[in-house]
Design an enzyme around this catalytic site. Structure first.
Site, PDB file in Angstrom:
ATOM      1  N   SER A   1      14.936  21.677 -14.914  1.00  0.00           N
ATOM      2  CA  SER A   1      14.348  20.353 -14.681  1.00  0.00           C
ATOM      3  C   SER A   1      14.959  19.670 -13.468  1.00  0.00           C
ATOM      4  O   SER A   1      14.247  19.098 -12.642  1.00  0.00           O
ATOM      5  CB  SER A   1      14.544  19.476 -15.922  1.00  0.00           C
ATOM      6  OG  SER A   1      13.946  20.065 -17.057  1.00  0.00           O
ATOM      7  N   THR A   2      16.290  19.716 -13.346  1.00  0.00           N
ATOM      8  CA  THR A   2      16.953  19.045 -12.222  1.00  0.00           C
ATOM      9  C   THR A   2      17.713  20.015 -11.324  1.00  0.00           C
ATOM     10  O   THR A   2      17.779  19.824 -10.123  1.00  0.00           O
ATOM     11  CB  THR A   2      17.931  17.973 -12.735  1.00  0.00           C
ATOM     12  OG1 THR A   2      18.880  18.589 -13.617  1.00  0.00           O
ATOM     13  CG2 THR A   2      17.188  16.877 -13.474  1.00  0.00           C
TER      14      THR A   2
ATOM     15  N   ARG B   1      10.875  13.105 -19.663  1.00  0.00           N
ATOM     16  CA  ARG B   1      11.588  12.381 -20.723  1.00  0.00           C
ATOM     17  C   ARG B   1      12.853  11.716 -20.199  1.00  0.00           C
ATOM     18  O   ARG B   1      13.296  10.699 -20.749  1.00  0.00           O
ATOM     19  CB  ARG B   1      11.938  13.333 -21.876  1.00  0.00           C
ATOM     20  CG  ARG B   1      12.984  14.395 -21.552  1.00  0.00           C
ATOM     21  CD  ARG B   1      13.157  15.345 -22.738  1.00  0.00           C
ATOM     22  NE  ARG B   1      14.206  16.333 -22.546  1.00  0.00           N
ATOM     23  CZ  ARG B   1      14.037  17.505 -21.965  1.00  0.00           C
ATOM     24  NH1 ARG B   1      12.837  17.818 -21.486  1.00  0.00           N
ATOM     25  NH2 ARG B   1      15.032  18.365 -21.856  1.00  0.00           N
TER      26      ARG B   1
ATOM     27  N   ASP C   1      20.549  23.788 -15.416  1.00  0.00           N
ATOM     28  CA  ASP C   1      21.984  23.578 -15.554  1.00  0.00           C
ATOM     29  C   ASP C   1      22.499  24.047 -16.919  1.00  0.00           C
ATOM     30  O   ASP C   1      23.641  24.502 -17.033  1.00  0.00           O
ATOM     31  CB  ASP C   1      22.320  22.101 -15.357  1.00  0.00           C
ATOM     32  CG  ASP C   1      22.042  21.639 -13.928  1.00  0.00           C
ATOM     33  OD1 ASP C   1      22.073  22.491 -13.018  1.00  0.00           O
ATOM     34  OD2 ASP C   1      21.783  20.442 -13.727  1.00  0.00           O
TER      35      ASP C   1
ATOM     36  N   PRO D   1      13.629  31.584 -20.583  1.00  0.00           N
ATOM     37  CA  PRO D   1      12.172  31.442 -20.464  1.00  0.00           C
ATOM     38  C   PRO D   1      11.650  30.084 -20.912  1.00  0.00           C
ATOM     39  O   PRO D   1      10.461  29.802 -20.777  1.00  0.00           O
ATOM     40  CB  PRO D   1      11.649  32.547 -21.386  1.00  0.00           C
ATOM     41  CG  PRO D   1      12.693  32.657 -22.453  1.00  0.00           C
ATOM     42  CD  PRO D   1      14.016  32.364 -21.776  1.00  0.00           C
ATOM     43  N   PHE D   2      12.538  29.230 -21.427  1.00  0.00           N
ATOM     44  CA  PHE D   2      12.103  27.952 -21.996  1.00  0.00           C
ATOM     45  C   PHE D   2      12.487  26.748 -21.152  1.00  0.00           C
ATOM     46  O   PHE D   2      11.978  25.658 -21.371  1.00  0.00           O
ATOM     47  CB  PHE D   2      12.695  27.777 -23.403  1.00  0.00           C
ATOM     48  CG  PHE D   2      12.458  28.942 -24.314  1.00  0.00           C
ATOM     49  CD1 PHE D   2      11.182  29.244 -24.764  1.00  0.00           C
ATOM     50  CD2 PHE D   2      13.506  29.762 -24.707  1.00  0.00           C
ATOM     51  CE1 PHE D   2      10.955  30.328 -25.591  1.00  0.00           C
ATOM     52  CE2 PHE D   2      13.296  30.845 -25.538  1.00  0.00           C
ATOM     53  CZ  PHE D   2      12.012  31.133 -25.978  1.00  0.00           C
TER      54      PHE D   2
ATOM     55  N   GLU E   1      16.890  34.615 -25.967  1.00  0.00           N
ATOM     56  CA  GLU E   1      15.999  34.325 -27.087  1.00  0.00           C
ATOM     57  C   GLU E   1      16.434  33.122 -27.907  1.00  0.00           C
ATOM     58  O   GLU E   1      15.684  32.653 -28.765  1.00  0.00           O
ATOM     59  CB  GLU E   1      15.907  35.563 -27.998  1.00  0.00           C
ATOM     60  CG  GLU E   1      15.366  36.804 -27.284  1.00  0.00           C
ATOM     61  CD  GLU E   1      15.438  38.040 -28.147  1.00  0.00           C
ATOM     62  OE1 GLU E   1      16.041  37.964 -29.254  1.00  0.00           O
ATOM     63  OE2 GLU E   1      14.905  39.091 -27.744  1.00  0.00           O
TER      64      GLU E   1
ATOM     65  N   GLU F   1      25.878  27.948 -20.058  1.00  0.00           N
ATOM     66  CA  GLU F   1      26.069  29.051 -21.005  1.00  0.00           C
ATOM     67  C   GLU F   1      26.795  30.220 -20.359  1.00  0.00           C
ATOM     68  O   GLU F   1      27.753  30.770 -20.900  1.00  0.00           O
ATOM     69  CB  GLU F   1      24.712  29.538 -21.531  1.00  0.00           C
ATOM     70  CG  GLU F   1      24.231  28.849 -22.769  1.00  0.00           C
ATOM     71  CD  GLU F   1      23.111  29.636 -23.440  1.00  0.00           C
ATOM     72  OE1 GLU F   1      23.228  30.872 -23.522  1.00  0.00           O
ATOM     73  OE2 GLU F   1      22.127  29.010 -23.854  1.00  0.00           O
TER      74      GLU F   1
ATOM     75  N   ARG G   1      11.702  15.645 -26.339  1.00  0.00           N
ATOM     76  CA  ARG G   1      11.601  16.885 -25.572  1.00  0.00           C
ATOM     77  C   ARG G   1      10.145  17.281 -25.322  1.00  0.00           C
ATOM     78  O   ARG G   1       9.841  18.001 -24.363  1.00  0.00           O
ATOM     79  CB  ARG G   1      12.329  18.024 -26.283  1.00  0.00           C
ATOM     80  CG  ARG G   1      13.839  17.803 -26.392  1.00  0.00           C
ATOM     81  CD  ARG G   1      14.549  19.066 -26.886  1.00  0.00           C
ATOM     82  NE  ARG G   1      14.512  20.105 -25.875  1.00  0.00           N
ATOM     83  CZ  ARG G   1      15.419  20.258 -24.916  1.00  0.00           C
ATOM     84  NH1 ARG G   1      16.428  19.418 -24.819  1.00  0.00           N
ATOM     85  NH2 ARG G   1      15.314  21.237 -24.055  1.00  0.00           N
TER      86      ARG G   1
END
Length: 457
Positions: free
Chosen positions: A169-170, A239, A126, A68-69, A100, A131, A233
C-alpha cells in the site's frame, strides 16, 4: 546504420545494461554489437561473462517470498511479469514461495538452509519485509546463542541481504532507501548487487522481546490510526486516509514520561538541511563506531552513562521514533527528513498537547518543504535508546493488557469527570500493532543489509 556486402557474414551479441530514467528510476536497456569474425565475437562474449562472474556482490541464487494479499493483491503478477524476466536475463535462479498465512516467511527462515542463498527477496509491502527481516534477524541470533529477550543484548549483524520488490500500500521502506516505488528499479538494484546497511530498533516490554522496527514506531496518533484502520480493511489502502481523519478529529492525547539517551557522540542533527544519501559520511562514521570492540565500549563508566539520560513528562498527541526518514509518495521528505539509514541513532519526535489547528499545521508540513519541527509544541531528539512509561489513572500495573482491556471508550473509574476517555494508546510498529504502552527501545547499528545503495543525489 552501416551497410555490408552480401559476402560478409555478421556475428552479434547483445548486452543488457542499466540506464537511469526519471527521478531515481532505473530501466533495463540493450545494446547489440556486431562483428565479422566469429572467433573474436566469442572472445568478447567469454570475456564479458568472466567479468560478470567475478563480481562477488552480484547474487546468483535467491529465495523469494511473495505476499499475494498485500496492497492491491498484485504481488504475483508484479513478480512474474516484471521481475522474473530480469532475473533470468541476469542468470539468477530463484526459489519462489507464495506465502499462505501471516508469518509464513518468518517461520520458514527460522528453519531453512540459508547457506545456499545469496539473498532474500520480499515481494509485497512493509509488512512482508518485516516478516522477512524478523525471520532473518532471529535466525542469526539463534545460531549464535543470543537471547533476543535480553534488552541489552548486542545483536550480531546478518550476512544475507534483503531485496524489496514493492507491491504494497505504501512501501515506505523501499521509497526511503531507493527514492522510488518501482519494481523494475528494485529488481535492477538486486541484480547489480547493491548493498546498504540499515539500523534496526528492538522493542521490549519489561524483559520480553516484542518487535523489530526499521521505519516508524508511533504512539498516540499513528497508533490510534492503525487500530482503527484494521477495522476497515475492506476499504483497501484508502482506509488509512479514512482512519487518519477520524483519529485527527478525536484529538486524543496521552500522558506519560519519555526517557532517552541522547546520541551525543554522533555527528549530525535531526534539523540538518541535507538528507541521508548514497555514500553518506555520517552513516560511514556510524559503521566505523560499530567496529569498536565491546571491551572498549564497556570502559565507559556506567554511572556516567546513567547521568546522560533525559526525562520529559507531559501529555502527548504523538510519540514517534524513526530509524529512517519514513518518506513515501504522500510525504516525499518523510516524518524525519534528516534521519540516517545507518548511523546507529533514532530520531525521537514528541508532539505535545496542542489545538487541532496547530496539530493540523504540523501534519500538513509532512507533505511540503516547510520545517515540520518548527513549532513550540514539537521537539525532536537524536537518541540511542528511549523508554516510554504511560501514566494511568490506576498505576498499580503498567501492563496495557491488565488496565486497558476496554481500550477505546473506557472511562476512568476513579475519576468519572476526567476527559481521558482513552487511557492508553498502542504502538504502531512498522504497520503492526504493539498492545503494550510501556516499552524500551534500543537501536542496533547496521544490523541488516539491503540490496539498495541509498538515495542518489
Amino acid at each position: 546504420m552501416p551497410s555490408f556486402s552480401t559476402e560478409l557474414t555478421l556475428h552479434a551479441f547483445t548486452v543488457h545494461h542499466v540506464q537511469r530514467s526519471k527521478r531515481h528510476h532505473w530501466e533495463c536497456n540493450e545494446v547489440t554489437f556486431y562483428c565479422s569474425d566469429h572467433l573474436l565475437c566469442n572472445q568478447w562474449v567469454q570475456a564479458l561473462k568472466e567479468q560478470l562472474d567475478s563480481q562477488a556482490m552480484r547474487p546468483k541464487h535467491l529465495i523469494v517470498f511473495i505476499n499475494p494479499f498485500g496492497g492491491k493483491q498484485l504481488g504475483k503478477q508484479i513478480y512474474y511479469d516484471k521481475v522474473a524476466p530480469l532475473f533470468r536475463l541476469a542468470c539468477i535462479t530463484a526459489e519462489v514461495i507464495v506465502t499462505e498465512r501471516a508469518n509464513h516467511a518468518r517461520d520458514h527462515l527460522l528453519e531453512a538452509d540459508l547457506a545456499k542463498y545469496d539473498g532474500i527477496v520480499s515481494v509485497g509491502g512493509d509488512g512482508m519485509f518485516s516478516e522477512v527481516m524478523h525471520g532473518l534477524i532471529s535466525r542469526t541470533q539463534k545460531n549464535l546463542g543470543i537471547d533476543e529477550n535480553y534488552p541489552s543484548a548486542e545483536l550480531v549483524p546478518c550476512d544475507l541481504r534483503i531485496g524489496i520488490i514493492p507491491a504494497g500500500s505504501t512501501d515506505c521502506i523501499c521509497y526511503a532507501t531507493v527514492g522510488a516505488n518501482d519494481p523494475i528499479t528494485s529488481a535492477l538494484h538486486i541484480i547489480v548487487g547493491d548493498s546498504q546497511p540499515i539500523d534496526v530498533s528492538s522493542v521490549h516490554h519489561k524483559n520480553m522481546f516484542l518487535k523489530y522496527s526499521v521505519s516508524l514506531l508511533g504512539y498516540g496518533f499513528y497508533g490510534d490510526t492503525l487500530i482503527d484502520s484494521e477495522k476497515n480493511r475492506w476499504m483497501g489502502p484508502s482506509r488509512y486516509n479514512f482512519s487518519g481523519f477520524k483519529t485527527f478529529l478525536s484529538h486524543h492525547c496521552y500522558e506519560g514520561a519519555v526517557s532517552f539517551l541522547p546520541a551525543t557522540e554522533t555527528p549530525g542533527s535531526p534539523r540538518d538541511p541535507r538528507p541521508c544519501t548514497a555514500g553518506c559520511h555520517i552513516c560511514k562514521y556510524g559503521g566505523d563506531q560499530v567496529k569498536i570492540s565491546q571491551k572498549a565500549r564497556n570502559l565507559k563508566c556506567i554511572e556516567e552513562e546513567q547521568q546522560q539520560w533525559k526525562v520529559i513528562k507531559g501529555k502527548f498527541l504523538a510519540v514517534n521514533s524513526m530509524n529512517m526518514s519514513c518518506a513515501c509518495p504522500k510525504s516525499p521528505k518523510g516524518l524525519s527528513p534528516a534521519a540516517h539509514l545507518a548511523d546507529g541513532t533514532i530520531d525521537l519526535i514528541l508532539v505535545h498537547k496542542c489545538s487541532r489547528l496547530s496539530f493540523l499545521r504540523h501534519l500538513i508540513r509532512h507533505t511540503n518543504n516547510d520545517d515540520q519541527f518548527d513549532h513550540a509544541f514539537v521537539e525532536v531528539h537524536r537518541v540511542k535508546e528511549f523508554k516510554f512509561t504511560p501514566k494511568y489513572c490506576d498505576e498499580e500495573d503498567s501492563d496495557i493488557r491488565d488496565v486497558g482491556k476496554n481500550l477505546f471508550g473506557q472511562i476512568c473509574r476513579d475519576h468519572p469527570s476526567c476527559s481521558c476517555a482513552q487511557l492508553q494508546s498502542s504502538w504502531n510498529c512498522d504497520g503492526e500493532i504493539i498492545k503494550h504502552a510501556a516499552i524500551d527501545v534500543k537501536v542496533h547499528c547496521q544490523l541488516v543489509k539491503l540490496f539498495v545503495r541509498g538515495i542518489e543525489e
